[in-house]
Design a protein around this motif. Structure first.
Motif, PDB file in Angstrom:
ATOM      1  N   ILE A   1       0.819  -1.216   0.000  1.00  0.00           N
ATOM      2  CA  ILE A   1       0.000   0.000   0.000  1.00  0.00           C
ATOM      3  C   ILE A   1       0.854   1.267   0.000  1.00  0.00           C
ATOM      4  O   ILE A   1       0.511   2.261  -0.648  1.00  0.00           O
ATOM      5  N   PHE A   2       2.007   1.226   0.693  1.00  0.00           N
ATOM      6  CA  PHE A   2       2.881   2.405   0.768  1.00  0.00           C
ATOM      7  C   PHE A   2       4.340   2.005   0.512  1.00  0.00           C
ATOM      8  O   PHE A   2       5.196   2.033   1.404  1.00  0.00           O
ATOM      9  N   PRO A   3       4.644   1.635  -0.751  1.00  0.00           N
ATOM     10  CA  PRO A   3       6.008   1.177  -1.074  1.00  0.00           C
ATOM     11  C   PRO A   3       7.069   2.273  -0.923  1.00  0.00           C
ATOM     12  O   PRO A   3       8.259   1.965  -0.840  1.00  0.00           O
ATOM     13  N   GLN A   4       6.640   3.525  -0.878  1.00  0.00           N
ATOM     14  CA  GLN A   4       7.615   4.603  -0.716  1.00  0.00           C
ATOM     15  C   GLN A   4       8.198   4.626   0.696  1.00  0.00           C
ATOM     16  O   GLN A   4       9.247   5.245   0.926  1.00  0.00           O
ATOM     17  N   TYR A   5       7.546   3.969   1.650  1.00  0.00           N
ATOM     18  CA  TYR A   5       8.016   3.973   3.039  1.00  0.00           C
ATOM     19  C   TYR A   5       8.525   2.613   3.525  1.00  0.00           C
ATOM     20  O   TYR A   5       9.314   2.557   4.469  1.00  0.00           O
ATOM     21  N   TYR A   6       8.080   1.526   2.894  1.00  0.00           N
ATOM     22  CA  TYR A   6       8.406   0.191   3.397  1.00  0.00           C
ATOM     23  C   TYR A   6       8.842  -0.707   2.242  1.00  0.00           C
ATOM     24  O   TYR A   6       8.137  -0.803   1.228  1.00  0.00           O
ATOM     25  N   ASP A   7      10.003  -1.347   2.397  1.00  0.00           N
ATOM     26  CA  ASP A   7      10.370  -2.340   1.394  1.00  0.00           C
ATOM     27  C   ASP A   7       9.737  -3.684   1.764  1.00  0.00           C
ATOM     28  O   ASP A   7       9.131  -3.845   2.830  1.00  0.00           O
ATOM     29  N   GLU A   8       9.869  -4.669   0.891  1.00  0.00           N
ATOM     30  CA  GLU A   8       9.202  -5.953   1.098  1.00  0.00           C
ATOM     31  C   GLU A   8       9.699  -6.663   2.348  1.00  0.00           C
ATOM     32  O   GLU A   8       8.910  -7.292   3.069  1.00  0.00           O
ATOM     33  N   ASN A   9      10.980  -6.578   2.624  1.00  0.00           N
ATOM     34  CA  ASN A   9      11.531  -7.266   3.794  1.00  0.00           C
ATOM     35  C   ASN A   9      10.972  -6.681   5.086  1.00  0.00           C
ATOM     36  O   ASN A   9      10.590  -7.419   6.000  1.00  0.00           O
ATOM     37  N   VAL A  10      10.932  -5.362   5.177  1.00  0.00           N
ATOM     38  CA  VAL A  10      10.385  -4.722   6.370  1.00  0.00           C
ATOM     39  C   VAL A  10       8.909  -5.066   6.525  1.00  0.00           C
ATOM     40  O   VAL A  10       8.431  -5.400   7.619  1.00  0.00           O
ATOM     41  N   SER A  11       8.166  -5.017   5.424  1.00  0.00           N
ATOM     42  CA  SER A  11       6.737  -5.288   5.456  1.00  0.00           C
ATOM     43  C   SER A  11       6.433  -6.720   5.857  1.00  0.00           C
ATOM     44  O   SER A  11       5.390  -6.997   6.468  1.00  0.00           O
ATOM     45  N   SER A  12       7.332  -7.655   5.550  1.00  0.00           N
ATOM     46  CA  SER A  12       7.119  -9.058   5.904  1.00  0.00           C
ATOM     47  C   SER A  12       7.295  -9.304   7.397  1.00  0.00           C
ATOM     48  O   SER A  12       6.879 -10.350   7.909  1.00  0.00           O
ATOM     49  N   LEU A  13       7.895  -8.348   8.112  1.00  0.00           N
ATOM     50  CA  LEU A  13       8.173  -8.520   9.538  1.00  0.00           C
ATOM     51  C   LEU A  13       7.330  -7.618  10.432  1.00  0.00           C
ATOM     52  O   LEU A  13       7.224  -7.862  11.645  1.00  0.00           O
ATOM     53  N   LEU A  14       6.738  -6.574   9.865  1.00  0.00           N
ATOM     54  CA  LEU A  14       5.952  -5.613  10.644  1.00  0.00           C
ATOM     55  C   LEU A  14       4.489  -5.651  10.229  1.00  0.00           C
ATOM     56  O   LEU A  14       4.183  -5.958   9.072  1.00  0.00           O
ATOM     57  N   PRO A  15       3.591  -5.290  11.149  1.00  0.00           N
ATOM     58  CA  PRO A  15       3.844  -4.953  12.551  1.00  0.00           C
ATOM     59  C   PRO A  15       3.832  -6.184  13.439  1.00  0.00           C
ATOM     60  O   PRO A  15       3.567  -7.296  12.971  1.00  0.00           O
ATOM     61  N   ALA A  16       4.074  -5.993  14.729  1.00  0.00           N
ATOM     62  CA  ALA A  16       4.057  -7.091  15.687  1.00  0.00           C
ATOM     63  C   ALA A  16       2.644  -7.648  15.858  1.00  0.00           C
ATOM     64  O   ALA A  16       1.653  -6.943  15.677  1.00  0.00           O
ATOM     65  N   GLU A  17       2.581  -8.939  16.204  1.00  0.00           N
ATOM     66  CA  GLU A  17       1.342  -9.528  16.709  1.00  0.00           C
ATOM     67  C   GLU A  17       1.360  -9.302  18.221  1.00  0.00           C
ATOM     68  O   GLU A  17       2.262  -9.792  18.913  1.00  0.00           O
ATOM     69  N   CYS A  18       0.396  -8.577  18.745  1.00  0.00           N
ATOM     70  CA  CYS A  18       0.493  -8.054  20.114  1.00  0.00           C
ATOM     71  C   CYS A  18      -0.476  -8.715  21.080  1.00  0.00           C
ATOM     72  O   CYS A  18      -1.653  -8.923  20.759  1.00  0.00           O
ATOM     73  N   MET A  19       0.042  -8.988  22.276  1.00  0.00           N
ATOM     74  CA  MET A  19      -0.799  -9.361  23.406  1.00  0.00           C
ATOM     75  C   MET A  19      -1.046  -8.108  24.236  1.00  0.00           C
ATOM     76  O   MET A  19      -0.099  -7.395  24.598  1.00  0.00           O
TER      77      MET A  19
END
Length: 438
Positions: free
Chosen positions: A260-278
């Motif tokens: 959705i926002f490739p100008q801010y996030y590359d594929e590697n970062v997007s594959s790890l973010l965001p956290a799954e949160c408790m």
């Protein structure tokens, strides 16, 4: 500024059409002990190939050949299993579990699927994707009239995403219901590149949070309920912590930062973010969806790009912090506080989390497909999370690149009367029993 209401919001979404208000569900149950075609398997030892800590082992309770979601187990060893969708008109299956862990007697009822199922105070509570019912139990915890439940909640909103209604009860006569967001991140055009967030995200009035209702009052809807907590994209796993009398939930984090926002996030970062949160949730809490997400590497709440973020802007107030941040895109579907006596003391009152595995991790390998454990003390996490049960995917070499490659996908968790941990799989319907012995 545009004037958004719920109908215009949903009309703007390309993937959340048919989002319905006050869905009328015709309920028709079947007899409790009606026969259901299931394949059962009994194993004398650990034949599951699960990876477990020392002195733990597992057997297979049943292979249902249907997507088993959440489950509840009585003191008598009667198991109520919620299916994702009804099979032969039965969305709740009934199994009798013997001392060896094998399923014995089989029945079924309810013409709806989903996730929510819970035992409390002489009733079995169960949810469709828009309503919640309760069934009276006899002194053996058997459903008395499966075709005549009481409808306690109705008219809950659902969409084509995150439609299931997970439930839990407290000790004061209240029931808590997850109403997931029908949108990924509350964009004007859902999941479309560059589409910005709708100001104020009006869907939060009826979705994207936890609602509280009375557990014994009939025909409640939003007007009789309380929006207990908001800013939660979708909660499938939730449980009530008996040590501090508090609700805990596992949120599914948002998808597709890069898409959705490739100008801010590359594929590697997007594959790890965001956290799954408790989250530890109290009345009035706001976890921040869709305006923020949690970055487990920076240990910070980040402004969502739909609302002016760029992957760098942090938010330091207003929204609650998670108590545990797991890696992204692992899809936590089950949460259970262990109150049994079979496992060693370090597990007592700790949290087990079942990770179902997501799809939004490309180009990196898939992750999840395991049960994690979080140690707790005095009702709060007291140490790092760890993998407890692994290898559900049974991948024979190589890397798991698609959820379709996973043989089994953990979903529901339940405590057996002997203190064993039960795990459902919603890929093929296998039910595992994990035990401890020295």
């Amino acid at each position: 500024m545009k004037n958004y209401n719920l109908s215009s919001l949903l009309g703007a979404s390309r993937t959340a059409l048919l989002f319905c208000l006050l869905l009328s569900l015709h309920f028709a149950g079947t007899q409790l002990m009606a026969q259901t075609k299931l394949e059962l398997r009994q194993a004398p030892g650990d034949t599951t190939q699960l990876k477990l800590p020392a002195h733990f082992s597992a057997i297979v309770v049943a292979d249902l050949k249907a997507k088993a979601r959440h489950l509840a187990i009585t003191e008598q060893g009667l198991m109520y299993v919620k299916l994702a969708k009804p099979i032969d008109g039965k969305g709740i299956l009934v199994l009798k579990i013997g001392k060896d862990g094998a399923a014995r007697k089989i029945g079924g009822f309810a013409n709806y699927g989903g996730t929510g199922i819970y035992l409390k105070n002489g009733y079995l509570y169960a949810s469709s994707n828009s309503e919640v019912f309760r069934y009276k139990l006899n002194n053996q915890n058997e459903v008395i009239n499966p075709d005549q439940p009481e409808k306690i909640i109705t008219g809950l909103l659902k969409g084509r995403q995150h439609e299931t209604k997970s439930i839990v009860l407290d000790n004061d006569g209240n029931i808590y219901v997850n109403i997931g967001s029908p949108l990924n991140s509350c964009q004007e055009n859902d999941r479309q590149r560059g589409s910005m967030g709708i100001p104020g995200c009006p869907l939060l009035d009826s979705a994207g949070g936890i609602w509280q209702f009375k557990a014994d009052k009939l025909d409640q809807s939003y007007g009789q309920g309380v929006r207990y907590a908001t800013g939660l994209r979708n909660v499938v796993g939730l449980d009530w912590n008996q040590q501090n009398n508090t609700l805990f939930v596992m949120q599914h984090g948002r998808d597709q930062l890069h898409d959705i926002f490739p100008q801010y996030y590359d594929e590697n970062v997007s594959s790890l973010l965001p956290a799954e949160c408790m989250y530890m949730v109290h009345k009035g809490d706001d976890a921040g969806f869709p305006f923020i997400y949690y970055d487990q590497f920076k240990k910070a709440k980040m402004l969502a790009p739909e609302y002016g973020g760029d992957g760098k802007k942090e938010i330091h107030d207003k929204y609650i912090d998670p108590v545990v941040a797991f890696p992204g895109h692992m899809a936590p579907n089950g949460l259970l506080f262990y109150t049994g006596s079979m496992f060693p003391d370090r597990y007592k009152n700790g949290a087990f989390v079942a990770f179902h595995g997501s799809w939004n991790r490309s180009p990196k390998p898939q992750a999840g497909y395991m049960v994690a454990f979080v140690p707790f003390k005095n009702g709060r996490p007291s140490g790092d999370w760890e993998v407890f049960a692994d290898n559900f995917s049974e991948l024979a070499g190589g890397e798991l690149m698609s959820p379709r490659q996973a043989k089994y996908r953990p979903c529901g968790l339940a405590l057996g009367p002997d203190g064993a941990l039960y795990v459902t799989d919603d890929a093929k319907g296998r039910i595992f029993k994990i035990v401890y012995s020295k």
